[in-house]
Design an enzyme around this catalytic site. Structure first.
Site, PDB file in Angstrom:
ATOM      1  N   MET A 278       0.837  -1.197   0.000  1.00  0.00           N
ATOM      2  CA  MET A 278       0.000   0.000   0.000  1.00  0.00           C
ATOM      3  C   MET A 278       0.874   1.250   0.000  1.00  0.00           C
ATOM      4  SD  MET A 278      -3.501  -0.772   2.051  1.00  0.00           S
ATOM      5  CE  MET A 278      -2.892  -0.519   3.694  1.00  0.00           C
ATOM      6  N   GLY A 279       2.145   1.085  -0.388  1.00  0.00           N
ATOM      7  CA  GLY A 279       3.035   2.234  -0.460  1.00  0.00           C
ATOM      8  C   GLY A 279       3.562   2.651   0.902  1.00  0.00           C
TER       9      GLY A 279
ATOM     10  N   HIS B 166       9.174   1.181   3.322  1.00  0.00           N
ATOM     11  CA  HIS B 166      10.273   1.248   4.287  1.00  0.00           C
ATOM     12  C   HIS B 166      11.127  -0.002   4.097  1.00  0.00           C
ATOM     13  CE1 HIS B 166       7.846  -1.659   6.490  1.00  0.00           C
ATOM     14  NE2 HIS B 166       6.851  -0.790   6.562  1.00  0.00           N
TER      15      HIS B 166
ATOM     16  N   GLY C 196      11.234  -2.749   5.585  1.00  0.00           N
ATOM     17  CA  GLY C 196      10.494  -4.000   5.625  1.00  0.00           C
ATOM     18  C   GLY C 196      10.000  -4.393   4.249  1.00  0.00           C
ATOM     19  N   HIS C 197       9.438  -3.414   3.523  1.00  0.00           N
ATOM     20  CA  HIS C 197       9.011  -3.687   2.142  1.00  0.00           C
ATOM     21  C   HIS C 197      10.220  -4.037   1.261  1.00  0.00           C
ATOM     22  CE1 HIS C 197       5.699  -0.858   3.451  1.00  0.00           C
ATOM     23  NE2 HIS C 197       5.002  -1.862   2.972  1.00  0.00           N
TER      24      HIS C 197
ATOM     25  N   GLN D 164     -10.286  -2.689   2.938  1.00  0.00           N
ATOM     26  CA  GLN D 164      -9.764  -3.317   4.149  1.00  0.00           C
ATOM     27  C   GLN D 164      -9.713  -2.349   5.328  1.00  0.00           C
ATOM     28  OE1 GLN D 164      -6.035  -4.274   2.053  1.00  0.00           O
ATOM     29  NE2 GLN D 164      -4.939  -3.572   3.867  1.00  0.00           N
TER      30      GLN D 164
ATOM     31  N   GLY E   7       5.508 -10.364   4.568  1.00  0.00           N
ATOM     32  CA  GLY E   7       6.274 -10.290   5.797  1.00  0.00           C
ATOM     33  C   GLY E   7       5.623 -11.029   6.945  1.00  0.00           C
TER      34      GLY E   7
ATOM     35  N   GLN F 257      -2.222 -12.276   8.391  1.00  0.00           N
ATOM     36  CA  GLN F 257      -2.416 -12.061   6.957  1.00  0.00           C
ATOM     37  C   GLN F 257      -1.645 -13.097   6.149  1.00  0.00           C
ATOM     38  OE1 GLN F 257      -2.268  -8.026   4.850  1.00  0.00           O
ATOM     39  NE2 GLN F 257      -0.187  -8.751   4.550  1.00  0.00           N
TER      40      GLN F 257
ATOM     41  N   ARG G  32       2.891   2.961   9.579  1.00  0.00           N
ATOM     42  CA  ARG G  32       2.230   3.795  10.585  1.00  0.00           C
ATOM     43  C   ARG G  32       3.205   4.359  11.623  1.00  0.00           C
ATOM     44  NH1 ARG G  32      -2.097  -0.033   9.491  1.00  0.00           N
ATOM     45  NH2 ARG G  32      -3.987   1.102   8.888  1.00  0.00           N
TER      46      ARG G  32
END
Length: 280
Positions: free
Chosen positions: A29-30, A33, A35-36, A60, A146, A152, A186
């Site tokens: 979702m852009g 960071h 992690g992505h 969602q 991840g 998820q 976030r």
């Protein structure tokens, strides 16, 4: 890097790819960071071609959640993905994803209604809907998710099995700040003081692991110790603390026997954060 923002252009591009080439896919979702980028790097290492999508999926988000304020940093995201060496960035529009021509998939799992599903009832139906549609558009060989979003990851793996999607789901370890805080889009909402408080989330999970390693197996005791650790910081309020058996994904009421998933969701200054630890 090729940037594609229309469904028809993407499908034309996908049809042009040699059928022997493996396509790695990282749906996001852009607000990217490290992690992505860890997911992207795995794809670059394991697939011939890497596709990343950016789509903030409204389905969602619940009525009072942060869809409108969710961070959108498309220019910075493009720069990061170009530097990483991504082949294609797909930035679809709402009508592309939710076109009647694109097949979606739904399935029922009791695990969908626990943890995040209980706190955010719109979340997993929205995730399964959008990921199934993206898989039907991108037709990837592999897709990377991840472990931070453990529920998820588990549910998408189940969706692939139940729906016989021809894609292999690749789990990737959670990337953390030096403090232990799991990287999340976030996190940018947090002040410096709140970030310090949020770093205690992972510390509470490590405390649980230490208790288990030292022979404490009672799930209730472990959850109580996690809660005590978190609530020692007045900036933290708890949504849930959970210990589920990975074999049947049910909350453990008695003794913890590996493999298990220990999960927490908390609010820090109004920002909702999740983290987990696989105990195997």
């Amino acid at each position: 890097m090729k940037i594609i923002s229309s469904l028809s252009e993407f499908l034309d591009w996908r049809a042009s790819i040699d059928s022997s080439a493996t396509v790695g896919f990282v749906p996001t979702m852009g607000a990217l960071h490290d992690g992505h980028l860890a997911l992207v790097k795995r794809s670059l290492n394991e697939a011939h071609i890497t596709v990343v999508s950016i789509f903030v999926n409204p389905k969602q988000f619940g009525e009072n959640e942060d869809f409108n304020s969710y961070p959108r940093t498309i220019e910075e995201d493009c720069d990061l993905l170009k530097q990483a060496g991504v082949d294609v960035l797909f930035v679809p529009q709402y009508e592309d994803i939710y076109s009647d021509d694109i097949k979606s998939f739904t399935f029922e799992s009791l695990f969908s209604y626990q943890l995040e599903g209980k706190s955010r009832p719109d979340f997993f139906p929205g995730v399964i809907n959008v990921v199934s549609r993206l898989f039907n558009i991108v037709n990837p060989s592999l897709s990377f998710f991840g472990k931070k979003d453990a529920q998820q990851l588990i549910l998408i793996s189940k969706m692939v099995d139940v729906g016989s999607f021809p894609v292999r789901i690749v789990p990737v370890e959670t990337v953390r700040e030096p403090s232990g805080l799991a990287m999340s889009s976030r996190n940018i909402y947090l002040s410096k003081t709140q970030t310090l408080s949020a770093s205690k989330i992972y510390k509470s999970l490590l405390l649980a692991k230490d208790l288990l390693d030292r022979g404490e197996k009672e799930a209730k005791k472990i959850k109580n110790e996690i809660k005590k650790s978190l609530l020692a910081d007045s900036a933290i309020s708890i949504d849930y603390v959970s210990v589920v058996n990975l074999d049947d994904l049910k909350e453990i009421l008695g003794s913890v026997n590996a493999p298990a998933l220990i999960s927490v969701a908390v609010y820090v200054g109004g920002v909702r954060l999740i983290d987990n630890l696989f105990y195997e």
